[in-house]
Design a protein around this motif. Structure first.
Motif, PDB file in Angstrom:
ATOM      1  N   HIS A 177       0.823  -1.209   0.000  1.00 34.56           N
ATOM      2  CA  HIS A 177       0.000   0.000   0.000  1.00 34.56           C
ATOM      3  C   HIS A 177       0.859   1.261   0.000  1.00 34.56           C
ATOM      4  CE1 HIS A 177      -3.609  -2.398   0.827  1.00 34.56           C
ATOM      5  NE2 HIS A 177      -2.882  -3.065   1.693  1.00 34.56           N
ATOM      6  N   PHE A 178       2.063   1.190  -0.542  1.00 35.74           N
ATOM      7  CA  PHE A 178       2.984   2.329  -0.482  1.00 35.74           C
ATOM      8  C   PHE A 178       2.414   3.554  -1.195  1.00 35.74           C
ATOM      9  CE2 PHE A 178       6.377   4.787  -2.556  1.00 35.74           C
ATOM     10  CZ  PHE A 178       7.030   5.264  -1.432  1.00 35.74           C
ATOM     11  N   ALA A 226       1.514   7.115   0.490  1.00 33.34           N
ATOM     12  CA  ALA A 226       2.233   8.314   0.049  1.00 33.34           C
ATOM     13  C   ALA A 226       1.259   9.399  -0.384  1.00 33.34           C
ATOM     14  CB  ALA A 226       3.184   7.961  -1.096  1.00 33.34           C
ATOM     15  N   LEU A 227       0.197   9.027  -1.089  1.00 34.18           N
ATOM     16  CA  LEU A 227      -0.794  10.012  -1.527  1.00 34.18           C
ATOM     17  C   LEU A 227      -1.526  10.627  -0.340  1.00 34.18           C
ATOM     18  CD1 LEU A 227      -2.237  11.428  -3.822  1.00 34.18           C
ATOM     19  CD2 LEU A 227      -3.803   9.480  -3.985  1.00 34.18           C
ATOM     20  N   LEU A 228      -1.878   9.802   0.642  1.00 32.57           N
ATOM     21  CA  LEU A 228      -2.532  10.330   1.842  1.00 32.57           C
ATOM     22  C   LEU A 228      -1.601  11.278   2.598  1.00 32.57           C
ATOM     23  CD1 LEU A 228      -4.433   7.209   3.250  1.00 32.57           C
ATOM     24  CD2 LEU A 228      -5.430   9.283   2.248  1.00 32.57           C
ATOM     25  N   ALA A 229      -0.322  10.924   2.679  1.00 36.29           N
ATOM     26  CA  ALA A 229       0.636  11.792   3.360  1.00 36.29           C
ATOM     27  C   ALA A 229       0.760  13.135   2.651  1.00 36.29           C
ATOM     28  CB  ALA A 229       2.000  11.103   3.428  1.00 36.29           C
ATOM     29  N   LEU A 230       0.745  13.135   1.323  1.00 32.83           N
ATOM     30  CA  LEU A 230       0.831  14.387   0.581  1.00 32.83           C
ATOM     31  C   LEU A 230      -0.426  15.231   0.768  1.00 32.83           C
ATOM     32  CD1 LEU A 230       2.449  13.162  -2.761  1.00 32.83           C
ATOM     33  CD2 LEU A 230       3.478  14.677  -1.062  1.00 32.83           C
ATOM     34  N   ILE A 231      -1.589  14.590   0.790  1.00 32.37           N
ATOM     35  CA  ILE A 231      -2.841  15.339   0.944  1.00 32.37           C
ATOM     36  C   ILE A 231      -2.906  16.033   2.302  1.00 32.37           C
ATOM     37  CG2 ILE A 231      -5.343  15.089   1.143  1.00 32.37           C
ATOM     38  CD1 ILE A 231      -5.185  12.902  -0.980  1.00 32.37           C
TER      39      ILE A 231
END
Length: 461
Positions: free
Chosen positions: A104-105, A109-114
């Motif tokens: 689920h990398f 990563a997308l959630l961390a950026l959001i």
């Protein structure tokens, strides 16, 4: 094997580590003696003077010697044992149960950026978040988008382009000049800048249709320098070295980010802060990066994407299959240049000022290095390389404590390119095919498998 041989093996490795550590220290002393150990300056009468910096030289020599000793004594035995365990494991067992993080990398990563700007604002406050959102967020994402655009030309089509920054400059100046002279909005000029950059990509593609390798690199390098010299000397339009200032900012559906009554803060009843515009720009460049990734993934699965990969592997075989190499090369240059134009227009809106100094050859070299270090053709690897390289160089600006180690005259920013090159060497030694050394085919039968870079042609991965 006897117990004496087992006991002698670690001692032999330790002895070899000492010898190589000493040799690395002597070699570092010779290499850094003039560059680090001696500093030159001018006095008030413009006389050249020099003085030694033995302490700083000793630190660099110690780092080289201890680093080489640690690699030979500890890292290499651990790496050999790890490879032996991986070789003994069945091929199906290696990929049967991937870890949760690996599986689920991309989602993580997308959630961390959001949530990154919101987390930074909650920790440091609106004004304190400006540096982290801008330098460690927007700056990195700009290079991610540029590297993904260049990846279409270099990673997918196999066409070495050393003048990619020219399309970046075309997009920036297109937005700057058209917005000032014609009053057009950012949302209208964003696609126009990409179309103009794509046009120049086609203009570059026509003269280099028969060129490959070093010759193609020389021509693209010349193209980038021609664009930069035009920007410097066409003073009636580009203002030359003075650059273009006062570039209008981007708006949110017509709502400006200023202190007027119709501004963003007054419209939503928020306290005045410049952080709102930076956060807006962060999500805007994030959306542009996601658009670039989506288009790239979709194109790879289409016939044009497979034609790019066929051209990269063998142009003669590509022609023998009936593929039109002219259209294949031109589409690669045009689409890659288009994303460079998008990034350039965003850069102009973010800075509010553009000048030829922002589009030198070094920018093309950095973008190409990110593509190579990340693994040509791999979007995930390129993004990781951009975070490591661009974020690492930006992090050096915050390391004021290094002055206590290397002396009060030490300026971390001056050594960032030295450390950038050192990082490139280290990555190429341990990961010669980039951070991501595997490829997933766009066309597969029944089962989808990753192909190791060792099974593909050297340099094309």
């Amino acid at each position: 094997m006897s117990s004496n041989a087992i006991n002698q093996a670690p001692s032999a490795t330790f002895g070899r580590a000492i010898k190589e550590g000493v040799f690395a220290g002597v070699l570092a002393f010779g290499l850094f003696l003039l560059y680090i150990g001696i500093k030159t300056d001018q006095d008030i009468s413009n006389t050249l003077i020099w003085y030694p910096r033995w302490g700083l030289l000793a630190i660099f020599v110690a780092i080289a010697a201890i680093g080489r000793f640690s690699i030979v004594a500890f890292f290499q035995p651990w790496s050999r044992a790890r490879k032996a365990r991986a070789a003994a494991m069945p091929a199906s067992g290696a990929d049967a149960n991937p870890s949760f993080f690996k599986k689920h990398f991309l989602k993580l990563a997308l959630l961390a950026l959001i949530f990154y700007p919101l987390i930074v604002v909650s920790i440091t406050g609106p004004q304190g978040s400006l540096k982290y959102v801008d330098n460690f967020g927007i700056q990195i994402l700009i290079y991610v988008m540029l590297a993904w655009g260049l990846n279409i030309v270099v990673g997918l089509a196999g066409l070495l382009d050393l003048g990619y920054v020219a399309f970046y400059a075309v997009g920036a100046y297109s937005y700057a000049l058209l917005s000032q002279h014609f009053g057009l909005s950012f949302w209208l000029l964003l696609p126009i800048s990409g179309i103009l950059a794509a046009f120049w990509g086609i203009m570059l593609g026509f003269p280099v249709l028969r060129l490959r390798g070093d010759y193609l690199a020389i021509v693209t390098l010349a193209f980038g320098e021609i664009i930069r010299l035009v920007l410097i000397n066409w003073t009636d339009v580009t203002q030359g070295t003075f650059g273009v200032s006062g570039i209008p900012k981007a708006t949110l559906f017509g709502i400006p980010f200023d202190a007027s009554a119709h501004g963003f803060a007054k419209t939503f009843g928020l306290p005045m802060s410049s952080a709102y515009y930076k956060i807006f720009l962060f999500y805007l460049i994030l959306a542009l990066c996601l658009l670039t990734a989506y288009v790239t993934i979709r194109l790879r699965r289409m016939p044009i994407g497979r034609a790019w990969e066929a051209l990269r592997e063998d142009e003669i075989a590509c022609r023998s299959l009936g593929i039109d190499t002219v259209k294949t090369k031109l589409t690669a240059f045009a689409i890659g240049a288009m994303f460079g134009g998008f990034a350039g227009s965003f850069f102009a809106a973010r800075q509010g000022f553009v000048s030829p100094e922002s589009f030198v050859f070094l920018e093309s070299a950095v973008i190409l290095a990110i593509v190579v270090l990340g693994g040509m053709g791999s979007l995930t690897g390129i993004a990781v390389a951009a975070v490591v390289m661009v974020g690492g160089t930006e992090l050096l600006r915050e390391m004021e404590f290094l002055k206590h180690v290397f002396g009060p005259d030490f300026t971390p920013e001056l050594y960032r390119m030295l450390l950038f090159g050192l990082a490139m060497i280290i990555v190429m030694l341990f990961k010669p095919r980039g951070f991501v050394g595997s490829r997933e085919p766009t066309a597969f039968l029944k089962e989808r498998k990753a192909v190791s870079g060792s099974f593909t042609k050297e340099g094309h991965g």
